[in-house]
Design an enzyme around this catalytic site. Structure first.
Site, PDB file in Angstrom:
ATOM      1  N   MET B 209      33.303  39.185  32.170  1.00 46.99           N
ATOM      2  CA  MET B 209      34.417  39.972  31.642  1.00 46.99           C
ATOM      3  C   MET B 209      35.685  39.789  32.480  1.00 46.99           C
ATOM      4  SD  MET B 209      35.559  41.498  29.242  1.00 46.99           S
ATOM      5  CE  MET B 209      34.744  42.448  28.009  1.00 46.99           C
ATOM      6  N   CYS B 210      35.533  39.675  33.794  1.00 46.80           N
ATOM      7  CA  CYS B 210      36.738  39.574  34.622  1.00 46.80           C
ATOM      8  C   CYS B 210      37.477  38.269  34.340  1.00 46.80           C
ATOM      9  CB  CYS B 210      36.417  39.731  36.110  1.00 46.80           C
ATOM     10  SG  CYS B 210      35.771  38.251  36.886  1.00 46.80           S
ATOM     11  N   THR B 211      36.747  37.240  33.962  1.00 47.29           N
ATOM     12  CA  THR B 211      37.389  35.984  33.595  1.00 47.29           C
ATOM     13  C   THR B 211      38.163  36.170  32.297  1.00 47.29           C
ATOM     14  OG1 THR B 211      35.620  34.706  34.608  1.00 47.29           O
ATOM     15  CG2 THR B 211      36.996  33.567  32.999  1.00 47.29           C
TER      16      THR B 211
END
Lengths: 548, 427
Positions: B209-211
């Protein structure tokens, strides 16, 4: 008049759909229909398929199944050469209708094949392929590839001799009871996009070009905040680590197992927080990075080829490009290929990733420009216009420099000639009942039986008992002729007699699948084709490939 | 109709003649062999797509007549590059029905009966009717369901020994992807089953998700952002339909906007479709090959004319033509055909939800919708009792069970098989 050609053309033009790509003067590609295959060979591959003109000798099930898998993806055109009339036994073939018994097999199968894809041109020539080979072999000069099914050995060899010097690929398919076989023969097949399964990345970590090293040096990891630190690309981490190691070890790189382990653990220790993803990527990446970048063996083989040395106005583009590549490697490349410029994804901020991506891309562009200049110089030298090879072609060649290949198939004559036959390979196979070469020898014996008697062993029930003795003798003679000591286990001959050249649709369809896949590779010049024999054992569903 | 002897010339040489590799139980008799193939044998084909079309053709042309086919899909234009029983005019129609009609028309005597629906629509009695099941599915879940069904049909005594071999229905399975594929023969409770090899198909890993949210780098990340984050934000409860052109266009345009923000190149319509639909490249050649291997096994099973695939063949056509055939061994701890009690380690402080998520992510289990009971109490039940048991999801495992307790778990992937799972605390 012996010109008994009956040739009918089946083709229906289709209305162009709105999703097609158009280029002036080029055939439209139906992107929606071909979506799933374009993802494998792209538009370039699709155009080459569309330009291909194939010939199939004999529209038995193996032949039509091969064509089916080529018509569906949009081969340009095919011609079926077949002199037979449809009989009841042909109902093992999907491209035969019951109502067509008695009609020309070439015409019936051509009609039902072209019905699959109206973009494809199909021609039926109702003539005996053996007769055409004997009396009018120039017939085959119009094709870019020939598929031979159920052609007896002697005429097949004649056909092969005609196609070999013209560099037209010959694909021989065979479905014999529960055994399937495929043989490809083409003198020279060049490949730019071999598209290997797991291509190595071209990151130059042990031999960084100046711009890459400068980029790495410009980043001070000690001064970074937590986010920057955990989002610095692993490539940078390793560049710094290799540099540090070199400084501390007299310019060397980690080479022994303890050194490599120490190096990798050293990298991990630099982590500021636990579980920094980029550091675990660096740890994993290190394993692949210990090998210095080098010229792959397939490319080295190209450089060593005489065709890469002696460039004339008649040289193919491929060899001109190889020659230019060799010049690059010897000069600006300093022993290495042009940088490819591709960067795999890695944990990084968007900004950092873009920056390092640009470094590799810029270097790749510079190398490509130098390479392109060399190509133009060579073209000038041989008296050809400098745009003879397009920018696109040059760029593509440069980008795939690490994946170039050239396959030279041994001819069918070389396979059989006692001086060049793979006698020791065959001899060791005879001692191993699991070797697929046993089936190969059995099929060769069946072919020799046909040449002698005009029929295959066990063709009818009344011949089954009597044919074994003859077949055994023929097999022994065959092995002796190619200086193979040992005998073929008689069980293989017995089973071949059982089959009596029966064509079971499942095996025909399987060989059709394999053959069509290889034809696609040969036509698109992508992926790597079989070199050169494939034997499928349908008794236990196993296979083996050989270079015979 | 031509049923002249000549029509069966090819097949008769295999069913009517014996040979050195035919096997001891084989009785060469072309009449008897053909009669079983054509009159008595019932084959079920699962899927009428890339593999299914090939399977139907192959089975019909090696002599099978009583063929049933199940497929829940309708025909799409992009199918036409390989699913050769369909034409442009058929787009939108049920695959099973069009495929059956084509085969019945082209192959004299073929009697293919279609069912336009899910495999789960049919019960055990339905599956019992068949001598053979041959599959060309494109989903792990469907394979698991089918596998569990067929394994369950085998009659075993209290010791787990097979007491009625006639209840074994051979399950021939295959799959393809680009230039690769595999084919296998499963004899339920004798050879390894599909579940035995489940961990070779690990659950799909998505981008972190952070990507997607903070550090996109590739065009794929931009597309996933549109799909995972922005769709719901914009359209709330409207479910994304990948076959809806308007929906797909929105996805593409949104991904392009996102890419512009970050200066990322490469978002194309084709890439967007590929990522969002998880498109797998597919061609006729590979499907033909794998389906033919499956049909060949079916022919040999039905006629006993030769040896068999024992039991797994992998295929790779990227460089040359390569197959690897091996005996995939039965897994003793297999959830479907192995021992029935398993021990599972879990942290005492993990919540019931954590435990269930772990079972979903674990490659060997991949239980997507488990219902769990312990010591006669329901811990969490899917469906009607979900509301009543929801409150347990946030409780710690140590509050709900004791070490050594045995949980009874059922999950749709495992059909009627209940797992007994003994709990052990993880340090």
């Amino acid at each position: 008049c012996w010109w008994r050609t009956s040739s009918r053309l089946f083709q229906r033009k289709e209305k162009m759909s709105a999703t097609n790509t158009t280029a002036p003067g080029k055939k439209v590609i139906d992107e929606k229909r071909y979506d799933r295959q374009l993802r494998l060979w792209g538009e370039d591959g699709q155009r080459r398929l569309g330009d291909a003109k194939l010939c199939l000798l004999n529209a038995n099930a193996s032949g039509t199944e091969t064509l089916k898998n080529l018509v569906l993806p949009g081969i340009g055109a095919f011609t079926i050469l077949d002199g037979r009339k449809v009989d009841a036994a042909d109902l093992n073939n999907f491209f035969i209708e019951e109502s067509s018994i008695g009609q020309s097999r070439a015409e019936v199968t051509t009609r039902l094949l072209t019905e699959l894809n109206t973009e494809v041109e199909g021609h039926a020539v109702s003539r005996d392929p053996v007769e055409v080979i004997e009396k009018e072999i120039s017939f085959f000069h119009q094709f870019s590839l020939v598929i031979a099914s159920d052609v007896p050995e002697q005429p097949l060899l004649k056909l092969a001799r005609e196609l070999q010097p013209r560099n037209v690929p010959l694909v021989v398919i065979r479905s014999y009871g529960l055994i399937g076989a495929l043989r490809i023969s083409v003198a020279e097949h060049t490949i730019i996009e071999s598209k290997p399964d797991n291509p190595a990345d071209d990151l130059r970590l042990l031999d960084p070009f100046p711009e890459l090293l400068a980029f790495s040096d410009s980043l001070d990891m000690e001064k970074m905040d937590s986010t920057e630190h955990s989002h610095t690309p692993w490539v940078v981490i390793l560049l710094k680590a290799f540099k540090k190691w070199a400084d501390e070890h007299g310019g060397k790189t980690p080479s022994t197992y303890p050194e490599k382990t120490a190096f990798r653990n050293g990298v991990l220790k630099e982590q500021k927080k636990q579980d920094e993803e980029n550091y675990s990527e660096a740890y994993k990446g290190a394993v692949k990075s210990f090998e210095r970048a080098s010229i792959p063996s397939d490319v080295k083989a190209l450089f060593a080829s005489p065709k890469a040395d002696h460039i004339t106005a008649e040289s193919a583009h491929f060899w001109i490009l190889v020659h230019a590549l060799k010049q690059f490697v010897d000069a600006e490349g300093k022993g290495l290929l042009p940088v490819s410029g591709s960067l795999p994804d890695m944990t990084a901020t968007t900004d950092m990733y873009m920056r390092i991506q640009k470094v590799y891309e810029k270097k790749a562009q510079e190398d490509a420009a130098i390479f392109g200049k060399k190509v133009k110089e060579i073209l000038q030298k041989i008296g050809k216009p400098t745009d003879t090879i397009s920018e696109e072609e040059i760029k593509k060649f440069c980008k795939h420099a690490a994946f170039l290949n050239c396959i030279n198939h041994r001819s069918l004559d070389e396979e059989r000639n006692p001086n060049t036959a793979k006698s020791s390979l065959i001899a060791s196979a005879l001692a191993d009942e699991n070797s697929h070469l046993n089936w190969y020898v059995a099929l060769r014996a069946a072919d020799a039986f046909y040449t002698q008697k005009g029929r295959y062993p066990g063709d009818v029930d009344s011949n089954v008992a009597g044919d074994l003795a003859d077949l055994k003798q023929i097999a022994e003679k065959l092995l002796q002729e190619i200086h193979v000591t040992g005998t073929l286990d008689e069980r293989f001959l017995g089973e071949i007699i059982r089959y009596g050249n029966a064509e079971l649709h499942s095996i025909a369809s399987l060989i059709g699948g394999v053959a069509s896949q290889e034809v696609i590779k040969l036509v698109t010049h992508q992926y790597v084709p079989l070199n050169n024999t494939f034997i499928y054992n349908g008794l236990n569903s196993s296979s083996q490939s050989y270079q015979l | 109709m031509t049923d002249a002897q000549a029509r069966w010339n090819h097949i008769n040489k295999l069913t009517g003649r014996t040979g050195p590799f035919a096997g001891p139980e084989f009785e060469p008799n072309s009449e008897k062999g053909r009669k079983f193939l054509q009159e008595d044998c019932r084959v079920l084909v699962i899927g009428a797509g890339g593999l299914g079309c090939e399977l139907l053709k192959d089975l019909a042309l090696v002599g099978f007549r009583n063929i049933d086919v199940i497929d829940m899909d309708t025909i799409d234009y992009s199918n036409l590059n390989r699913q050769f029983l369909f034409r442009k005019e058929d787009v939108g129609k049920p695959k099973a029905e069009v495929a059956a009609a084509f085969i019945n028309k082209r192959v004299p005597g073929a009697n293919v009966v279609p069912y336009f629906g899910k495999i789960q629509d049919k019960d055990d009695d339905y599956y019992r009717q068949f001598n053979l099941v041959v599959a060309g599915l494109d989903s792990i879940d469907a394979r698991r369901w089918l596998n569990a069904t067929l394994v369950n049909l085998v009659s075993v005594d209290e010791q787990g020994e097979i007491d009625d071999p006639d209840t074994i229905i051979p399950f021939i399975d295959g799959g393809t992807e680009g230039f690769k594929g595999q084919a296998r023969v499963i004899l339920p409770r004798i050879t390894s089953c599909f579940e035995c090899s489940l961990d070779t198909f690990p659950p799909q890993v998505n981008f972190p998700m952070c990507t997607i949210a903070t550090n996109p780098r590739l065009p794929e990340h931009c597309i996933e952002y549109a799909r995972v984050v922005l769709w719901e934000k914009t359209w709330n409860d409207t479910k994304f339909d990948a076959d809806n052109t308007e929906h797909m266009k929105w996805m593409f345009d949104t991904a392009v906007e996102r890419a512009k923000e970050f200066n990322i190149q490469g978002v194309t319509y084709r890439l967007t479709q590929g990522v969002v639909k998880r498109i797998i490249p597919a061609i006729a050649a590979t499907n033909a090959l794998i389906a033919a291997a499956e049909a060949n096994e079916a022919f040999k099973v039905a006629t006993n004319c030769s040896g068999y695939l024992n039991n797994f063949m992998m295929y790779n056509g990227v460089a040359g033509v390569y197959t690897y055939t091996f005996d995939y061994e039965k897994k003793p701890e297999c959830l479907v055909c192995g021992i029935s009690e398993i021990t599972y380690s879990v942290k005492p402080d993990a919540t019931l939800q954590d435990f269930m998520d772990a079972l979903g992510a674990d490659a060997a289990y991949q239980l997507k919708k488990p219902s769990i009971r312990a010591s006669g109490k329901s811990l969490y039940m899917q469906g009607a009792l979900a509301q009543a048991t929801m409150h347990n999801l946030t409780k710690k495992m140590s509050e709900l069970v004791e070490e050594g307790d045995v949980l009874d778990i059922v999950d749709p992937s495992l059909r009627n098989i209940a797992l007994s799972m003994k709990i052990k605390w993880q340090a």
